[in-house]
Design a protein around this motif. Sequence first.
Motif, short mmCIF file in Angstrom:
data_model
loop_
_atom_site.label_atom_id
_atom_site.label_comp_id
_atom_site.label_asym_id
_atom_site.label_seq_id
_atom_site.Cartn_x
_atom_site.Cartn_y
_atom_site.Cartn_z
N TYR A 157 0.88 -1.24 -0.02
CA TYR A 157 -0.14 0.10 -0.23
C TYR A 157 0.70 1.22 0.08
O TYR A 157 0.47 2.41 -0.41
N TRP A 158 1.98 1.34 0.85
CA TRP A 158 2.93 2.39 0.55
C TRP A 158 3.61 2.69 -0.76
O TRP A 158 3.74 3.82 -0.81
N ALA A 159 3.48 1.83 -1.45
CA ALA A 159 4.13 2.02 -2.87
C ALA A 159 3.18 3.25 -3.66
O ALA A 159 3.46 3.62 -4.57
N VAL A 160 1.91 2.96 -3.33
CA VAL A 160 0.76 3.72 -3.80
C VAL A 160 0.62 5.18 -3.14
O VAL A 160 0.50 6.27 -3.63
N LEU A 161 0.90 5.11 -1.79
CA LEU A 161 0.50 6.14 -0.85
C LEU A 161 1.34 7.14 -0.94
O LEU A 161 1.37 8.43 -1.12
N LEU A 162 2.87 6.82 -0.74
CA LEU A 162 4.03 7.67 -0.53
C LEU A 162 4.27 8.82 -1.92
O LEU A 162 4.32 9.78 -1.44
N PRO A 163 4.17 8.16 -3.08
CA PRO A 163 4.49 8.98 -4.23
C PRO A 163 3.34 10.32 -4.31
O PRO A 163 3.64 11.20 -4.72
N GLN A 164 2.13 9.94 -3.76
CA GLN A 164 1.31 10.98 -3.64
C GLN A 164 1.28 12.16 -2.78
O GLN A 164 0.66 13.04 -2.76
N ILE A 165 2.03 11.99 -1.58
CA ILE A 165 2.29 12.96 -0.68
C ILE A 165 2.69 14.28 -1.06
O ILE A 165 2.25 15.42 -0.69
N LEU A 166 3.92 14.10 -2.05
CA LEU A 166 4.70 15.55 -2.12
C LEU A 166 3.95 15.78 -3.50
O LEU A 166 4.18 15.19 -4.46
N ASN A 167 3.39 17.04 -3.30
CA ASN A 167 2.40 17.34 -4.74
C ASN A 167 2.93 18.82 -4.98
O ASN A 167 2.50 19.81 -4.29
N PRO A 168 3.77 18.87 -6.06
CA PRO A 168 4.27 20.28 -6.46
C PRO A 168 3.15 21.24 -6.73
O PRO A 168 3.07 22.56 -6.10
#
Length: 296
Positions: A157-168
């Motif tokens: 689940y982290w593989a999908v969640l973590l990339p979405q946290i930092l949104n330029p």
Amino acid sequence: MMTGITATARRRHRARARGATGRPWGVVPTALLLVGALYCLFPVLWVLVAATKSPGELFTTATLSFGTGFLDNVRQLFAYRDGVFWLWAGNTVLYAGGGALLSTAVSAVSGYALAKYRFPGRNAIFNVLIGGILVPAVVLAVPQYLLFSRVGLADTYWAVLLPQILNPYGIYLARVYAAAAVPDSLLEAGRIDGAGEARLMARVALPLMVPGMVTIFLFQFVAIWNNFLLPFIMLGDDGKFPLTVGLYTLLAAGANQPALYNLILTGALLSIVPLIALFLTMQRYWRTDLSSGAVK
């Protein structure tokens, strides 16, 4: 006196004449907007109509005629593979809800810091963020997969969640909104009263930034909800799939089982409903001028 009244009447007459002359041109933007709205809403209408058709009606009846099999389609979709649709829906809520909340929090704090504090490298960080907005997410998907595979987080689940946290883009919106909605004089008044920086951010800045934060949350929620490529690359276990990837697997299987097309269309229709409900629920938070009168 009569001369002044006459001149005023002439100006009003000329203004009415100009308005009457320019009125046909005002219809053009409205017509273009209506055409654009129909263009965007037609696929939704088609999915709505197609989801009501039974397998026998889907390819035989008229395109925009309603069918009689909607309830059967819903029952079959919920019963398919012991209710795997509900599992996919729960995963989607986790990815979209959790990712959007974390992204909104990071964006709000980062945007506030970039807007209200002066520190070395601030402009360089902001320029990097602007550059990050211009980079398509498709370009980053494969490198992210390689990085997560190296640290053992692929197919989690982290593989999908973590990339979405930092949104330029979210940080950019938060910076612009914080600069406009949080008056410097209000922060200075809080500092004079003895409030620390953390308390100023939590008790003064963030409440004023709520409309901007809601906008960031909605943008990110919709982006994650509709995201297909990242979970498709990151995940191999269909028990972790979101709705987009899960329905795609049904579409791939539909080549050999045409009856699955009805389930796909019904699932696509049901996946739109939470987004509509979210927008209708949270639109009341889109208020402006929350800080009007605060300094006074």
